[in-house]
Write an enzyme that holds these catalytic residues in place. Sequence first.
Site, PDB file in Angstrom:
ATOM      1  N   ASP A 204      -0.330   5.160   0.665  1.00 43.87           N
ATOM      2  CA  ASP A 204      -0.652   6.185   1.665  1.00 43.87           C
ATOM      3  C   ASP A 204      -0.684   5.610   3.080  1.00 43.87           C
ATOM      4  O   ASP A 204      -1.443   4.675   3.352  1.00 43.87           O
ATOM      5  CB  ASP A 204      -2.026   6.819   1.371  1.00 43.87           C
ATOM      6  CG  ASP A 204      -1.993   7.645   0.090  1.00 43.87           C
ATOM      7  OD1 ASP A 204      -0.892   7.885  -0.433  1.00 43.87           O
ATOM      8  OD2 ASP A 204      -3.072   8.042  -0.377  1.00 43.87           O
TER       9      ASP A 204
ATOM     10  N   ASP B 188       0.862  -1.175   0.000  1.00 42.74           N
ATOM     11  CA  ASP B 188       0.000   0.000   0.000  1.00 42.74           C
ATOM     12  C   ASP B 188       0.908   1.237   0.000  1.00 42.74           C
ATOM     13  O   ASP B 188       2.079   1.151   0.387  1.00 42.74           O
ATOM     14  CB  ASP B 188      -0.871  -0.048   1.265  1.00 42.74           C
ATOM     15  CG  ASP B 188      -1.707   1.200   1.446  1.00 42.74           C
ATOM     16  OD1 ASP B 188      -2.449   1.550   0.518  1.00 42.74           O
ATOM     17  OD2 ASP B 188      -1.615   1.833   2.527  1.00 42.74           O
TER      18      ASP B 188
ATOM     19  N   ASP C 172      -1.636  -0.562   5.877  1.00 44.64           N
ATOM     20  CA  ASP C 172      -2.006   0.035   7.167  1.00 44.64           C
ATOM     21  C   ASP C 172      -3.513   0.125   7.397  1.00 44.64           C
ATOM     22  O   ASP C 172      -3.937   0.406   8.513  1.00 44.64           O
ATOM     23  CB  ASP C 172      -1.422   1.456   7.295  1.00 44.64           C
ATOM     24  CG  ASP C 172      -2.139   2.446   6.387  1.00 44.64           C
ATOM     25  OD1 ASP C 172      -2.316   2.108   5.193  1.00 44.64           O
ATOM     26  OD2 ASP C 172      -2.550   3.505   6.854  1.00 44.64           O
TER      27      ASP C 172
END
Length: 255
Positions: free
Chosen positions: A8, A6, A197
Amino acid sequence: MVVFTDLDGTLLDHDTYSFAPAQPALAALAARAIPVVPVTSKTRAELAPLMAQLGLSGAAIAENGGVIMHAASPSDTKPDIPVTRQTITAALDALPTDLRSPMQCFQDMDIGQIAAVTGLSPDDAARAAAREASEPFLWRKSGPPPATLSEALAKYGLCVTRGGRFFHIVPPRDKAAAIATVLAARQTRPQSWVLGDGPNDVSMLLAADRGALIANAHIDTQALLPAGHCLYISRQSGPAGWHEAIVAFLQAEFG
Ligand SMILES: [Mg+2]
């Protein structure tokens, strides 16, 4: 092995978009010729300049799994897209007024309006609006969209998911399913190291050979993990946590 990540809040800092703390780990992976594949909600247009900054040129997954670039540079390969934007538009056009009128889709707005609702600059808003496999929308009524909306879109092979601020019309291929597609395209299946996250990263983390949940001060993703999971949980957030996890994985693999 292949690293899927991922962007961001994971490889990029949640607020500044810096990846400087992850640079030594990126270099260590490059030295071992271990590819890094971004897996993001961003569009291909948003991803291309970011990949150049990160020094990445291989496969990438955009629009939460809706778009796969299998190899080479994102600008010159034909992407793998299971549901086209035309299908999404046709599905929207077929909706009854009581479902369509509370929706404010990206395609209902000009770039200035998209910039206003997202807080992006006009240039970034234009890149975010260049969607190929999904459609973000605001729901201008109290409460979430009704089940009848999901049912109407399902006839076109589409689903509704909830992001932070927007709902999204998406094809039924999430980040985990897109990674499985990329791995299946290789002649021998590599080991997957996966980092993320957010709640929409959990399925891909749990499917990984080695998965790392990167700490995030804004969302308690750890609460969504099943008991007995064997994910690495980073102490630090963003690119510092990314670095920490990759160092731990390299150590476990190569000593
Ligand atoms: Mg994230």
